[in-house]
Structure formats: structure tokens, C-alpha cells
Motif scaffolding. Sequence first.
Motif, PDB file in Angstrom:
ATOM      1  N   GLN A 112       0.839  -1.198   0.000  1.00  9.45           N
ATOM      2  CA  GLN A 112       0.000   0.000   0.000  1.00  9.45           C
ATOM      3  C   GLN A 112       0.877   1.253   0.000  1.00  9.45           C
ATOM      4  O   GLN A 112       1.996   1.232   0.525  1.00  9.45           O
ATOM      5  N   PRO A 113       0.400   2.360  -0.573  1.00  8.62           N
ATOM      6  CA  PRO A 113       1.170   3.611  -0.515  1.00  8.62           C
ATOM      7  C   PRO A 113       1.143   4.189   0.899  1.00  8.62           C
ATOM      8  O   PRO A 113       0.117   4.689   1.350  1.00  8.62           O
ATOM      9  N   HIS A 114       2.251   4.093   1.575  1.00  2.50           N
ATOM     10  CA  HIS A 114       2.286   4.418   2.997  1.00  2.50           C
ATOM     11  C   HIS A 114       3.663   4.969   3.341  1.00  2.50           C
ATOM     12  O   HIS A 114       4.683   4.474   2.847  1.00  2.50           O
ATOM     13  N   LEU A 115       3.691   5.977   4.183  1.00  4.12           N
ATOM     14  CA  LEU A 115       4.936   6.571   4.678  1.00  4.12           C
ATOM     15  C   LEU A 115       4.856   6.669   6.186  1.00  4.12           C
ATOM     16  O   LEU A 115       3.814   7.037   6.739  1.00  4.12           O
ATOM     17  N   ALA A 116       5.962   6.345   6.860  1.00  3.81           N
ATOM     18  CA  ALA A 116       6.055   6.458   8.316  1.00  3.81           C
ATOM     19  C   ALA A 116       7.294   7.279   8.657  1.00  3.81           C
ATOM     20  O   ALA A 116       8.333   7.150   8.012  1.00  3.81           O
ATOM     21  N   TYR A 117       7.158   8.103   9.672  1.00  3.57           N
ATOM     22  CA  TYR A 117       8.299   8.927  10.095  1.00  3.57           C
ATOM     23  C   TYR A 117       8.388   8.925  11.609  1.00  3.57           C
ATOM     24  O   TYR A 117       7.375   8.896  12.312  1.00  3.57           O
ATOM     25  N   GLY A 118       9.630   8.912  12.086  1.00  3.24           N
ATOM     26  CA  GLY A 118       9.871   8.837  13.511  1.00  3.24           C
ATOM     27  C   GLY A 118      10.554  10.066  14.066  1.00  3.24           C
ATOM     28  O   GLY A 118      10.754  11.074  13.368  1.00  3.24           O
ATOM     29  N   SER A 119      10.927   9.978  15.316  1.00  5.20           N
ATOM     30  CA  SER A 119      11.654  11.054  15.989  1.00  5.20           C
ATOM     31  C   SER A 119      13.142  10.951  15.659  1.00  5.20           C
ATOM     32  O   SER A 119      13.606   9.978  15.070  1.00  5.20           O
ATOM     33  N   CYS A 120      13.884  11.981  16.055  1.00  5.31           N
ATOM     34  CA  CYS A 120      15.290  12.054  15.653  1.00  5.31           C
ATOM     35  C   CYS A 120      16.102  12.754  16.732  1.00  5.31           C
ATOM     36  O   CYS A 120      15.615  13.680  17.398  1.00  5.31           O
TER      37      CYS A 120
END
Length: 295
Positions: A112-120
Motif C-alpha cells: 500500500q502507498p504508505h509513509l512512516a516517520y519517527g523522531s530524531c
Amino acid sequence: MNLPRVTVVTPSFNQAAFLETTILSVLGQCYPNLEYFVMDGGSTDGSREILERYKDQFAFWQSQPDGGQSAALNAAFARATGEIFCWINSDDFLLPGTLHQVARLFAGRVDQPHLAYGSCLFFHDRGKRAKVVRARPHDPRLLRLSAYLIQPSVFWTRALWDKAGPLDQALSFAFDWDWFIRASSLGEFTACDQLWSAYRFHEGHKSSSGSAQRRSEILSVARRHADPQQVAAYEFVDRHWDRMEKRRALGEAWRRRGIPGAERWARYAVPLRDAVPAGVSPEDLRLCENMLRGS
């Protein structure tokens, strides 16, 4: 567990001082279904010798002129066979366990078209300052105003890459922000609180250069995607950039001397006499100023 293949790309040019740390942060994930590409732009600082030491653990690597960072990334992703994509620049690094966490997050929906982003973790290479920048909830309007996704902590599916298309190779500084905005209308974005990467500031740090070219690119991306009031805010900040920088420098100097109300007095000393664009909030102006500066 049948782990999805993750393609990690490291673009690099004359970053031998940091390159090995980046490589080891990827290989040290001990992720069993890793596809790792290193795209070096023909460095002359010893980077090639570092790459030679690890070449047997790369799916692909090269050290030759490549047309710039966005072109190198596009070439790598065109070769990629992974189900999940990311890139990590050669002055940043992944934190332990990141790829396994990302694989669990995407489990069952890599098609599926999906993006995940986390902390840094932000840190300065020669200083003692560091801070954790937490992933904020996704807000499409805010994304068009400010690049709040922290690139080394961003992962996405091949399905999203195929829908959004490649990076804009005409951009040298703001191509990641432009791509994230384009992708945000084509798939699901998920914010995660986990720390996934470390972002290094140093003397040669590209993204905080504050150069006129960088400011021009950021303004061009805002004009492509933002609403008129947001564009007006960027143009206002850009027109008054020199005075804003003087005010910032003055405020910092006074803060170091312990002068009370330093920021307020700096604003009086270097005023912005022109009217702020109608409908633009102080918060929008602040975000635009920080984005143009690279903070």
C-alpha cells in the motif's frame, strides 16, 4: 517472521570523516533482508577506500560523478528491489533496531502507498548540545508550510514511490520536502514517537548552509504547493532576510551576555517596518523564517 526487504541508500560526497559511522549504523542493524546501496559522487577524500572495505556487504555501490544528490538517489531507487525505501545521508546515522521497528510497523501493508516517520536525535559534531526532536502528528497544511518530517527518520513503501514518482533533480536542497508534499496526497502518513536516527550538524552541513540558493529553492517549493497566504509569508521573510539575520545575531549576542529580554530588545534594534502580509499568523512567519534558515 517473513521480514520485508528494506532498501537503504546512502548518497555521499567527500564525507570520509563520517561515512564509516553511517555505513556501520546500517549494517549494524543486523536486518536479514537488507538491500544497501552507497552512491558516492566521486569523492577525493578517502571515501572510496572506506567503501572498498565494506563492498562485499553492499548490494551496489559506486564512486563516480553522478549529477548530484537527488540524481544519485533516483538512480539507486531505480535499481532497488525492496518493498520499503529510505535514504540516510553520510553525515547522519540510524539508531539501533530501527529497521526491525519499521518492518513491524509496515507488516501486512507493504503493498500500500504508505509513509512512516519517527523522531530524531539532533546533535552538533563538535559541541555538547543535543536534543530529541519528536515526530509531530501529520498535518498536510503544515507540511506545505514547513518541512517538519526529519528525512533520516522517514521510510515509505515502494508502492508510494511508484505513485509519487522520483525526486526532482532540478533541486539540490529542497527535493526531499517537495517529494514529501507530493507523496502526502497519494498515501497514508503515520507519525511514530520512536527514535529512528541521529542528525548531525557540522561545519560542512549542507542543509543548514543558509545559502541564497537554498532559500530560493525553499521559496520555489512553497510557491508550488502552498496557499497564497503561506507564499506571502515566505516572500516576506525572504525580502527581509538580512534584517532578520541581524536581529537574530543581536539577540544571541545579548542572550550570551545575560541581558534580560534580549529577543525583545533585538527586535526593537532591528525592526521590520514593512507590514506583515494580511492573514499571516506570527507562527507561520516563525516557521517560514526557521525553514529558510534551516533550523
